[in-house]
Structures are given as structure tokens and as C-alpha cells.
Design a protein around this motif. Structure first.
Motif, PDB file in Angstrom:
ATOM      1  N   ARG A 106       0.806  -1.197   0.056  1.00  0.00           N
ATOM      2  CA  ARG A 106       0.149   0.110  -0.089  1.00  0.00           C
ATOM      3  C   ARG A 106       0.687   1.293   0.048  1.00  0.00           C
ATOM      4  N   LEU A 107       2.106   1.034   0.488  1.00  0.00           N
ATOM      5  CA  LEU A 107       3.158   2.520   0.337  1.00  0.00           C
ATOM      6  C   LEU A 107       3.191   2.694  -1.120  1.00  0.00           C
ATOM      7  N   GLY A 108       3.756   3.900  -1.219  1.00  0.00           N
ATOM      8  CA  GLY A 108       4.326   4.342  -2.510  1.00  0.00           C
ATOM      9  C   GLY A 108       5.733   3.452  -2.880  1.00  0.00           C
ATOM     10  N   ASP A 109       6.083   3.325  -4.036  1.00  0.00           N
ATOM     11  CA  ASP A 109       7.160   2.509  -4.743  1.00  0.00           C
ATOM     12  C   ASP A 109       8.393   2.643  -3.910  1.00  0.00           C
ATOM     13  N   LYS A 110       8.753   3.999  -3.907  1.00  0.00           N
ATOM     14  CA  LYS A 110      10.086   4.221  -3.563  1.00  0.00           C
ATOM     15  C   LYS A 110      10.341   4.338  -1.826  1.00  0.00           C
ATOM     16  N   GLU A 111       9.115   4.967  -1.329  1.00  0.00           N
ATOM     17  CA  GLU A 111       9.091   4.700   0.339  1.00  0.00           C
ATOM     18  C   GLU A 111       9.033   3.145   0.799  1.00  0.00           C
ATOM     19  N   ARG A 112       8.464   2.474   0.018  1.00  0.00           N
ATOM     20  CA  ARG A 112       8.500   0.868   0.310  1.00  0.00           C
ATOM     21  C   ARG A 112       9.603   0.477   0.407  1.00  0.00           C
ATOM     22  N   MET A 113      10.551   0.632  -0.790  1.00  0.00           N
ATOM     23  CA  MET A 113      11.672  -0.021  -0.911  1.00  0.00           C
ATOM     24  C   MET A 113      12.750   0.495   0.003  1.00  0.00           C
ATOM     25  N   VAL A 114      12.884   2.048   0.156  1.00  0.00           N
ATOM     26  CA  VAL A 114      13.641   2.410   1.212  1.00  0.00           C
ATOM     27  C   VAL A 114      13.348   1.686   2.756  1.00  0.00           C
ATOM     28  N   LEU A 115      12.073   1.717   2.798  1.00  0.00           N
ATOM     29  CA  LEU A 115      11.841   1.017   4.283  1.00  0.00           C
ATOM     30  C   LEU A 115      12.349  -0.294   4.364  1.00  0.00           C
ATOM     31  N   VAL A 116      11.924  -0.935   3.177  1.00  0.00           N
ATOM     32  CA  VAL A 116      12.531  -2.627   3.365  1.00  0.00           C
ATOM     33  C   VAL A 116      14.119  -2.599   3.342  1.00  0.00           C
ATOM     34  N   MET A 117      14.557  -1.694   2.751  1.00  0.00           N
ATOM     35  CA  MET A 117      16.392  -1.728   2.632  1.00  0.00           C
ATOM     36  C   MET A 117      16.602  -1.407   3.986  1.00  0.00           C
ATOM     37  N   SER A 118      16.309  -0.309   4.502  1.00  0.00           N
ATOM     38  CA  SER A 118      16.908   0.020   5.848  1.00  0.00           C
ATOM     39  C   SER A 118      16.269  -0.578   7.188  1.00  0.00           C
ATOM     40  N   GLU A 119      14.868  -1.046   7.176  1.00  0.00           N
ATOM     41  CA  GLU A 119      14.432  -1.365   8.223  1.00  0.00           C
ATOM     42  C   GLU A 119      14.227  -2.996   8.152  1.00  0.00           C
ATOM     43  N   ILE A 120      14.030  -3.580   7.129  1.00  0.00           N
ATOM     44  CA  ILE A 120      13.896  -5.104   7.145  1.00  0.00           C
ATOM     45  C   ILE A 120      15.190  -5.978   6.582  1.00  0.00           C
ATOM     46  N   GLU A 121      15.854  -5.260   5.680  1.00  0.00           N
ATOM     47  CA  GLU A 121      17.147  -5.954   4.996  1.00  0.00           C
ATOM     48  C   GLU A 121      18.221  -5.469   5.897  1.00  0.00           C
ATOM     49  N   GLY A 122      18.141  -4.245   6.798  1.00  0.00           N
ATOM     50  CA  GLY A 122      19.215  -4.055   7.600  1.00  0.00           C
ATOM     51  C   GLY A 122      20.162  -3.286   7.125  1.00  0.00           C
ATOM     52  N   LEU A 123      20.170  -2.531   5.904  1.00  0.00           N
ATOM     53  CA  LEU A 123      21.258  -1.517   5.220  1.00  0.00           C
ATOM     54  C   LEU A 123      21.143  -0.302   6.318  1.00  0.00           C
ATOM     55  N   SER A 124      22.449   0.212   6.312  1.00  0.00           N
ATOM     56  CA  SER A 124      22.615   1.358   7.107  1.00  0.00           C
ATOM     57  C   SER A 124      22.082   2.469   6.218  1.00  0.00           C
ATOM     58  N   TRP A 125      21.812   3.740   6.586  1.00  0.00           N
ATOM     59  CA  TRP A 125      21.164   4.880   5.954  1.00  0.00           C
ATOM     60  C   TRP A 125      22.204   5.171   5.024  1.00  0.00           C
ATOM     61  N   GLU A 126      23.458   5.137   5.184  1.00  0.00           N
ATOM     62  CA  GLU A 126      24.352   5.497   3.949  1.00  0.00           C
ATOM     63  C   GLU A 126      24.386   4.573   2.968  1.00  0.00           C
ATOM     64  N   GLU A 127      24.287   3.406   3.309  1.00  0.00           N
ATOM     65  CA  GLU A 127      24.297   2.372   2.231  1.00  0.00           C
ATOM     66  C   GLU A 127      22.810   2.436   1.563  1.00  0.00           C
ATOM     67  N   THR A 128      21.800   2.704   2.162  1.00  0.00           N
ATOM     68  CA  THR A 128      20.602   2.663   1.504  1.00  0.00           C
ATOM     69  C   THR A 128      20.620   4.127   0.600  1.00  0.00           C
ATOM     70  N   ALA A 129      20.908   5.034   1.087  1.00  0.00           N
ATOM     71  CA  ALA A 129      21.280   6.367   0.378  1.00  0.00           C
ATOM     72  C   ALA A 129      21.916   6.169  -1.058  1.00  0.00           C
ATOM     73  N   GLN A 130      22.964   5.533  -0.791  1.00  0.00           N
ATOM     74  CA  GLN A 130      24.095   5.165  -2.064  1.00  0.00           C
ATOM     75  C   GLN A 130      23.411   4.422  -2.842  1.00  0.00           C
ATOM     76  N   MET A 131      22.674   3.360  -2.527  1.00  0.00           N
ATOM     77  CA  MET A 131      22.096   2.420  -3.409  1.00  0.00           C
ATOM     78  C   MET A 131      21.019   3.056  -4.264  1.00  0.00           C
ATOM     79  N   VAL A 132      20.206   3.923  -3.561  1.00  0.00           N
ATOM     80  CA  VAL A 132      19.219   4.845  -4.327  1.00  0.00           C
ATOM     81  C   VAL A 132      19.482   5.993  -4.938  1.00  0.00           C
ATOM     82  N   ASP A 133      20.703   6.372  -4.572  1.00  0.00           N
ATOM     83  CA  ASP A 133      21.376   7.508  -5.187  1.00  0.00           C
ATOM     84  C   ASP A 133      20.703   8.949  -4.804  1.00  0.00           C
TER      85      ASP A 133
END
Length: 177
Positions: free
Chosen positions: A124-151
């Protein structure tokens, strides 16, 4: 005989179908789960999964054999998912809001909701919000790793994640209403 990831990777780099199949058999269920969590619907997950595996076979030479191969694969598939939606939607505007959320999504979710209910609420979330949430909260990537991955900048990623958490909590509160 148990074949190592290194042997499989080297076989895939040589474009040997036998090793490509071994790689698929060993990791497809985990990687489809990554796609499913990042996708808006089942069809998108299937498209992302197929696209990612095709790209993977051409990108294995980039794996440096440092760290977990499964972790590298998960990040690779998350990046393909991000690009899948980035190429289809307008980019988010840069917003810098501090992340004031102190409670992890996992503590809110995993105790009371099934995996299927979680997926439904995530979708139900927007595409990019969902993916950032999954990356940082569920997959456990750091803020820096997530930011780098999504530019994007770290504050933007934190803001998107914060909004996604709030929307996810609202979605849980309204589940089955």
C-alpha cells in the motif's frame, strides 16, 4: 558433493548453464522474497526477479569475494527493484526532515501480523517509500548504504523511511477495516 559459491560464480562467469542453474536453485527463493518485499504487486515482483537474474549473470564479475555472497545478491536485487520503479515514476523531491521515529518497524509488525499481512500493508506504500523502508528496516542496510543504493542524500532517505513507517503503522491500524 556440495559445490561452493565460488565455484558456482566462476562457472557462471564462464557462462556454463549448469552453474547458472545451480545459482538459481540455491538462491531463487531468497531473492524472490527480496523482490516480493520491494514490489508493489506479484506481477512486478516476477518482472523484477526475472530482470535481476538476467542482469546478474552479466554482473557476477563485479563480485569481489569479500563479504557474504548472499548479502551482495540481496543488494543487487534491491538495486534492480529500485531502478525498476525509478525508471517508471517521477523522482521524489528532495525533502530533509529528521527521522524522529525511535521504534523499529520490526517490533511493530512481526509480532502481530503474518507475512502475508505485512506484504499487503507494504504494497500500500508508494514504490520508493516501500523500497527504502525495506532496505533500511527489514534488510538492515545502514542509512548510508541505502542512500548510496538509491542515489539520494541520507536526510532524504531518512525522511522517506520515516514517512513510510508512519504510513505502514496507519495501514496496520486500519487493516481489515
Amino acid at each position: 558433493m556440495d559445490i561452493s559459491d565460488k565455484e558456482i560464480i566462476e562457472g557462471c562467469i564462464r557462462k556454463e548453464a549448469k552453474y547458472q542453474r545451480m545459482l538459481y536453485d540455491r538462491y531463487s527463493s531468497v531473492l524472490f522474497g527480496v523482490c516480493r518485499k520491494n514490489a508493489k504487486c506479484q506481477e512486478d515482483a516476477e518482472d523484477i526477479f526475472q530482470e535481476a537474474f538476467i542482469k546478474l549473470y552479466y554482473s557476477l564479475e563485479k563480485y569481489s569475494f569479500l563479504g557474504s555472497f548472499e548479502g551482495w545478491l540481496r543488494k543487487f536485487f534491491m538495486r534492480v527493484a529500485w531502478n525498476y520503479y525509478r525508471d517508471r515514476k517521477d523522482k521524489y523531491q528532495r525533502v530533509e526532515i529528521a527521522d524522529d521515529s525511535t521504534q523499529s518497524v520490526e517490533s511493530l509488525v512481526f509480532e502481530e501480523f503474518s507475512n502475508q499481512q505485512l506484504l499487503e500493508c507494504l504494497q500500500r506504500l508508494g514504490d520508493k517509500e516501500r523500497m527504502v523502508l525495506v532496505m533500511s528496516e527489514i534488510e538492515g542496510l545502514s542509512w548510508e548504504e541505502t542512500a548510496q543504493m538509491v542515489d539520494l542524500e541520507v536526510p532524504t532517505v531518512r525522511s522517506m523511511c520515516s514517512r513510510a513507517k508512519k504510513k505502514l503503522v496507519d495501514s496496520f491500524m486500519n487493516y481489515n477495516k
